[in-house]
Design a protein around this motif. Structure first.
Motif, PDB file in Angstrom:
ATOM      1  N   VAL A 111      71.426  44.238  22.119  1.00  0.00           N
ATOM      2  CA  VAL A 111      70.556  43.139  22.529  1.00  0.00           C
ATOM      3  C   VAL A 111      71.029  42.661  23.900  1.00  0.00           C
ATOM      4  O   VAL A 111      72.223  42.454  24.120  1.00  0.00           O
ATOM      5  N   ILE A 112      70.094  42.499  24.818  1.00  0.00           N
ATOM      6  CA  ILE A 112      70.413  42.100  26.181  1.00  0.00           C
ATOM      7  C   ILE A 112      69.895  40.679  26.437  1.00  0.00           C
ATOM      8  O   ILE A 112      68.729  40.383  26.172  1.00  0.00           O
ATOM      9  N   PHE A 113      70.777  39.818  26.918  1.00  0.00           N
ATOM     10  CA  PHE A 113      70.347  38.483  27.355  1.00  0.00           C
ATOM     11  C   PHE A 113      70.331  38.438  28.874  1.00  0.00           C
ATOM     12  O   PHE A 113      71.303  38.831  29.532  1.00  0.00           O
ATOM     13  N   ILE A 114      69.209  37.986  29.425  1.00  0.00           N
ATOM     14  CA  ILE A 114      69.072  37.874  30.878  1.00  0.00           C
ATOM     15  C   ILE A 114      68.529  36.485  31.228  1.00  0.00           C
ATOM     16  O   ILE A 114      67.584  36.005  30.605  1.00  0.00           O
ATOM     17  N   ARG A 115      69.154  35.871  32.243  1.00  0.00           N
ATOM     18  CA  ARG A 115      68.630  34.615  32.799  1.00  0.00           C
ATOM     19  C   ARG A 115      68.522  34.786  34.304  1.00  0.00           C
ATOM     20  O   ARG A 115      69.485  35.132  34.977  1.00  0.00           O
ATOM     21  N   ASP A 116      67.311  34.569  34.832  1.00  0.00           N
ATOM     22  CA  ASP A 116      67.103  34.726  36.272  1.00  0.00           C
ATOM     23  C   ASP A 116      65.761  34.107  36.647  1.00  0.00           C
ATOM     24  O   ASP A 116      65.145  33.415  35.828  1.00  0.00           O
ATOM     25  N   ARG A 117      65.293  34.378  37.851  1.00  0.00           N
ATOM     26  CA  ARG A 117      64.008  33.860  38.307  1.00  0.00           C
ATOM     27  C   ARG A 117      62.992  34.993  38.404  1.00  0.00           C
ATOM     28  O   ARG A 117      63.335  36.104  38.802  1.00  0.00           O
ATOM     29  N   ASN A 118      61.750  34.688  38.019  1.00  0.00           N
ATOM     30  CA  ASN A 118      60.691  35.697  38.092  1.00  0.00           C
ATOM     31  C   ASN A 118      60.103  35.736  39.503  1.00  0.00           C
ATOM     32  O   ASN A 118      60.597  35.066  40.425  1.00  0.00           O
ATOM     33  N   SER A 119      59.042  36.492  39.676  1.00  0.00           N
ATOM     34  CA  SER A 119      58.453  36.669  41.010  1.00  0.00           C
ATOM     35  C   SER A 119      57.840  35.385  41.555  1.00  0.00           C
ATOM     36  O   SER A 119      57.572  35.285  42.758  1.00  0.00           O
ATOM     37  N   HIS A 120      57.604  34.402  40.685  1.00  0.00           N
ATOM     38  CA  HIS A 120      57.057  33.114  41.116  1.00  0.00           C
ATOM     39  C   HIS A 120      58.157  32.088  41.383  1.00  0.00           C
ATOM     40  O   HIS A 120      57.865  30.924  41.665  1.00  0.00           O
ATOM     41  N   GLY A 121      59.398  32.508  41.255  1.00  0.00           N
ATOM     42  CA  GLY A 121      60.502  31.598  41.490  1.00  0.00           C
ATOM     43  C   GLY A 121      60.854  30.739  40.293  1.00  0.00           C
ATOM     44  O   GLY A 121      61.721  29.859  40.382  1.00  0.00           O
ATOM     45  N   GLN A 122      60.210  30.983  39.163  1.00  0.00           N
ATOM     46  CA  GLN A 122      60.476  30.204  37.953  1.00  0.00           C
ATOM     47  C   GLN A 122      61.680  30.777  37.213  1.00  0.00           C
ATOM     48  O   GLN A 122      61.824  31.997  37.098  1.00  0.00           O
ATOM     49  N   GLU A 123      62.526  29.894  36.702  1.00  0.00           N
ATOM     50  CA  GLU A 123      63.684  30.367  35.943  1.00  0.00           C
ATOM     51  C   GLU A 123      63.237  30.761  34.536  1.00  0.00           C
ATOM     52  O   GLU A 123      62.560  29.993  33.844  1.00  0.00           O
ATOM     53  N   ILE A 124      63.594  31.964  34.132  1.00  0.00           N
ATOM     54  CA  ILE A 124      63.254  32.469  32.810  1.00  0.00           C
ATOM     55  C   ILE A 124      64.502  33.043  32.157  1.00  0.00           C
ATOM     56  O   ILE A 124      65.474  33.388  32.830  1.00  0.00           O
ATOM     57  N   SER A 125      64.479  33.129  30.840  1.00  0.00           N
ATOM     58  CA  SER A 125      65.573  33.771  30.113  1.00  0.00           C
ATOM     59  C   SER A 125      65.014  34.364  28.830  1.00  0.00           C
ATOM     60  O   SER A 125      63.916  34.006  28.383  1.00  0.00           O
ATOM     61  N   GLY A 126      65.769  35.267  28.249  1.00  0.00           N
ATOM     62  CA  GLY A 126      65.297  35.868  27.015  1.00  0.00           C
ATOM     63  C   GLY A 126      66.241  36.930  26.495  1.00  0.00           C
ATOM     64  O   GLY A 126      67.158  37.379  27.197  1.00  0.00           O
ATOM     65  N   TYR A 127      65.992  37.297  25.250  1.00  0.00           N
ATOM     66  CA  TYR A 127      66.768  38.340  24.587  1.00  0.00           C
ATOM     67  C   TYR A 127      65.884  39.573  24.412  1.00  0.00           C
ATOM     68  O   TYR A 127      64.749  39.477  23.934  1.00  0.00           O
TER      69      TYR A 127
END
Length: 231
Positions: free
Chosen positions: A111-127
């Motif tokens: 399972v991979i957890f990633i937190r970063d910003r999408n192409s719109h500059g919004q911060e997103i995270s997920g598993y």
């Protein structure tokens, strides 16, 4: 006829006919059926070598060779299934970590957890269920650096910190337990063990939590699970 010629003859028959009965039927003539008036008896006579228009092949030889050829075919197909990460000059620790785990994740372990910003500059995270994404996506674009792997609303969990949109989805490998008062849990379906992604506690039986130092993301963590269920 020597042994190699015999195997070649059997191989030709095995590849031509799906079942041993199909092979027997091919050796029965209309004249045989006319006089015997019994298809089952005609097959027995062909099997014993008393009737037939071609090579005599025993049932056990046919079925053994059929199985051997199928095993060889599957082995060849497996060898041809090259890993997407193979031959790539991977520089970032995150991509290296995914490459090391690619082969093992044909059955779902990471399972991979990633937190970063999408192409719109919004911060997103997920598993992300690594094995599931491997099956439904071509990871060539990620390992080659053309795109970055990011959580999607279709992943195990997805959260947009700007819009406050939260989504959970079970996958073929993991069941999501979202109503746990102490936080999000994932149940591995093969052995029913619980993976706890809370960094303040142990990830659970047979599981490890590995933070990855990467320049690609704000935060990346990899959870590995080793299934002890016998198969």
């Amino acid at each position: 006829m020597d042994r190699d010629e015999g195997l070649t003859a059997v191989d030709n028959i095995v590849t031509q006919f799906n079942t041993y009965e199909d092979f027997l039927d091919s050796q029965i003539t209309t004249v045989d059926l006319y006089y015997l008036e019994d298809e089952g008896l005609a097959r027995q006579l062909v099997e014993l070598g008393y009737r037939g228009t071609g090579e005599v092949v025993k049932r056990e030889d046919f079925e053994a060779r059929k199985a051997a050829l199928e095993i060889a075919r599957l082995a060849e197909r497996t060898q041809k299934k090259t890993l997407t990460s193979a031959g790539k000059d991977l520089q970032d620790n995150f991509l290296k970590a995914l490459a090391v785990r690619e082969e093992d994740n044909r059955n779902g372990k990471t399972v991979i957890f990633i937190r970063d910003r999408n192409s719109h500059g919004q911060e997103i995270s997920g598993y992300i269920d690594y094995a599931h994404r491997l099956k439904i996506e071509d990871f060539e674009v990620y390992f080659s650096g053309k795109r970055r792997l990011l959580p999607k609303p279709t992943d195990m969990s997805f959260y947009n910190w700007d819009s406050h949109i939260a989504v959970w989805n079970s996958t073929p490998n993991y069941q999501v337990i979202a109503d746990n008062p102490e936080g999000l849990l994932f149940k591995y379906k093969r052995d029913r063990k619980i993976l706890n992604v809370d960094p303040k506690v142990s990830p659970g039986d047979n599981s490890t939590r590995t933070p990855i130092q990467t320049e690609l993301y704000i935060q990346a963590v990899i959870f590995d699970h080793i299934s002890r269920r016998k198969t």
